[in-house]
Design an enzyme around this catalytic site. Structure first.
Site, PDB file in Angstrom:
ATOM      1  N   LYS A  53       4.621  -4.687   0.270  1.00 43.73           N
ATOM      2  CA  LYS A  53       5.554  -4.895  -0.787  1.00 43.73           C
ATOM      3  C   LYS A  53       7.133  -4.601  -0.548  1.00 43.73           C
ATOM      4  O   LYS A  53       8.171  -5.239  -0.947  1.00 43.73           O
ATOM      5  CB  LYS A  53       5.239  -3.730  -2.111  1.00 43.73           C
ATOM      6  CG  LYS A  53       4.068  -4.469  -2.796  1.00 43.73           C
ATOM      7  CD  LYS A  53       3.510  -3.284  -3.535  1.00 43.73           C
ATOM      8  CE  LYS A  53       2.204  -3.922  -4.387  1.00 43.73           C
ATOM      9  NZ  LYS A  53       1.417  -2.891  -5.002  1.00 43.73           N
ATOM     10  N   GLN A  97       2.529   3.311  -6.702  1.00 41.89           N
ATOM     11  CA  GLN A  97       1.109   2.564  -6.280  1.00 41.89           C
ATOM     12  C   GLN A  97      -0.159   3.549  -6.826  1.00 41.89           C
ATOM     13  O   GLN A  97      -0.264   4.801  -6.750  1.00 41.89           O
ATOM     14  CB  GLN A  97       0.874   2.590  -4.859  1.00 41.89           C
ATOM     15  CG  GLN A  97      -0.172   1.835  -4.200  1.00 41.89           C
ATOM     16  CD  GLN A  97      -0.127   0.507  -4.304  1.00 41.89           C
ATOM     17  OE1 GLN A  97       0.761  -0.321  -4.787  1.00 41.89           O
ATOM     18  NE2 GLN A  97      -1.360  -0.238  -4.532  1.00 41.89           N
ATOM     19  N   ASP A 120       5.747  -3.267 -13.023  1.00 46.26           N
ATOM     20  CA  ASP A 120       4.221  -3.448 -12.728  1.00 46.26           C
ATOM     21  C   ASP A 120       3.593  -3.849 -14.350  1.00 46.26           C
ATOM     22  O   ASP A 120       2.477  -4.432 -14.314  1.00 46.26           O
ATOM     23  CB  ASP A 120       3.504  -2.124 -12.396  1.00 46.26           C
ATOM     24  CG  ASP A 120       2.982  -2.018 -11.174  1.00 46.26           C
ATOM     25  OD1 ASP A 120       2.521  -2.928 -10.638  1.00 46.26           O
ATOM     26  OD2 ASP A 120       2.713  -0.995 -10.730  1.00 46.26           O
TER      27      ASP A 120
HETATM   28  N1  GUN Z   1      -3.136  -0.796  -7.032  1.00 47.30           N
HETATM   29  C1  GUN Z   1      -3.858  -1.906  -6.990  1.00 47.30           C
HETATM   30  N2  GUN Z   1      -3.179  -2.912  -7.794  1.00 47.30           N
HETATM   31  C2  GUN Z   1      -2.217  -2.398  -8.192  1.00 47.30           C
HETATM   32  C3  GUN Z   1      -0.873  -2.853  -8.618  1.00 47.30           C
HETATM   33  O1  GUN Z   1      -0.821  -4.265  -9.203  1.00 47.30           O
HETATM   34  N3  GUN Z   1       0.002  -2.021  -8.969  1.00 47.30           N
HETATM   35  C4  GUN Z   1       0.135  -0.667  -8.637  1.00 47.30           C
HETATM   36  N4  GUN Z   1       1.095   0.282  -8.858  1.00 47.30           N
HETATM   37  N5  GUN Z   1      -0.989  -0.191  -7.958  1.00 47.30           N
HETATM   38  C5  GUN Z   1      -2.206  -1.262  -7.746  1.00 47.30           C
END
Ligand code: GUN
Length: 299
Positions: A53, A97, A120
């Site tokens: 990311k 995350q 998100d």
């Molecule tokens: N963990 C697994 N998928 C995601 C996501 O789309 N966003 C976040 N913040 N954590 C994750």
């Protein structure tokens, strides 16, 4: 043989558009998009996702900040960081995350993120907007948003009357995915671990989305001939054939069986995965446009 839905190529197109939008912001003298990614603890899979990311954010020309916190970080300290990022005008998107260590209340953290920086799409405000069809102003969770773009590549934007089955009811994928399909006029069913005769239900689906995290659970004979199959699963399994201790990635769909029946299918890797990251960039650039008083770009 099913058409392969190329997520890498689709994600590349989204990222190229984001880059062009960033250049447009700069030409107008606006602040460049800023994305803060926060990771707590040492979960190896999370570390790989977060690095990816941050790397893509830099590639897009964003101001990219990563906060890597120890597994012992307290909830109060994390809340303080979120508060600082909420107040920072250089930051347009905040992503914490998941999963978080057990001693931290993930719900509390997610709700502390300012809704206009919640790229998100997990905050109640954005969840509520999606649930009520306010898609124009919502931040939609990245994996379902990316999955929709892949479905649209095959089926077009209006999915009127198509039958969609979403296997999995998580807040991150299953529920928002179902809401997006509903907004596109599908007849939607959400299936989960208590669903009776899941194979028979899956066979009714023109669009089948698998998001359960169980390797190759969806078999070829669960699929309606010609269906569009979206495999959200990313499961690492042992691959002794590749050598001792080796592993490989598989989805929630038994690909070799499914591609013989489906009309179109996403591979793992190279399907939904790259789209998740691309849509995070799309949400962040959209947030920066809104912060700059500009009309929000649509993807
Ligand atoms: N963990 C697994 N998928 C995601 C996501 O789309 N966003 C976040 N913040 N954590 C994750």
């Amino acid at each position: 043989m099913a058409e392969l839905i190329d997520g890498r190529s689709a994600a590349g197109e989204v990222v190229a558009r984001v880059k062009a939008l960033v250049a447009g912001l700069s030409a107008q003298g606006k602040t460049r998009p800023g994305l803060a990614v926060v990771i707590v603890g040492e979960d190896p899979a999370s570390q790989v996702y977060v690095a990816s990311k941050s790397r893509t954010a830099k590639e897009c020309g964003f101001h990219s900040v990563q906060h890597t916190l120890s597994a012992e970080t307290g909830e109060a300290d994390l809340l303080k960081l979120i508060g600082d990022l909420n107040a920072d005008p250089a930051i347009h998107g905040i992503l914490v995350q998941l999963p978080l260590p057990r001693h931290i209340d993930a719900g509390k953290i997610i709700q502390a993120i300012a809704p206009h920086k919640d790229v998100d799409g997990f905050n109640f405000i954005n969840v509520g907007k999606l649930g009520t069809g306010e898609l124009a102003t919502a931040f939609v969770p990245c994996t379902p948003a990316g999955s929709m773009l892949l479905i649209e590549r095959v089926r077009g934007k209006d999915l009127s009357g198509l039958s969609a089955v979403v296997v999995g009811r998580s807040n991150i994928v299953g529920k928002p995915m179902a809401n997006l399909l509903l907004a596109a006029n599908c007849t939607v069913t959400i299936a989960h671990s208590r669903t009776r005769d899941l194979p028979a239900l899956a066979r009714t689906a023109d669009i089948l989305v698998a998001a359960v995290g169980r390797p190759e659970m969806v078999r070829g004979d669960w699929i309606k001939p010609g269906a569009t199959v979206i495999d959200v699963g990313i499961n690492r399994i042992a691959a002794p054939g590749k050598g001792e201790g080796k592993s490989r990635l598989v989805g929630d769909v038994a690909y070799a069986e499914a591609e013989k029946v489906a009309g179109a299918i996403t591979p793992v890797p190279g399907g939904v995965g790259p789209m998740t990251i691309a849509m995070l960039m799309a949400n962040t650039v959209a947030s920066a446009f809104l912060a700059g008083g500009l009309e929000r770009p649509v993807f």
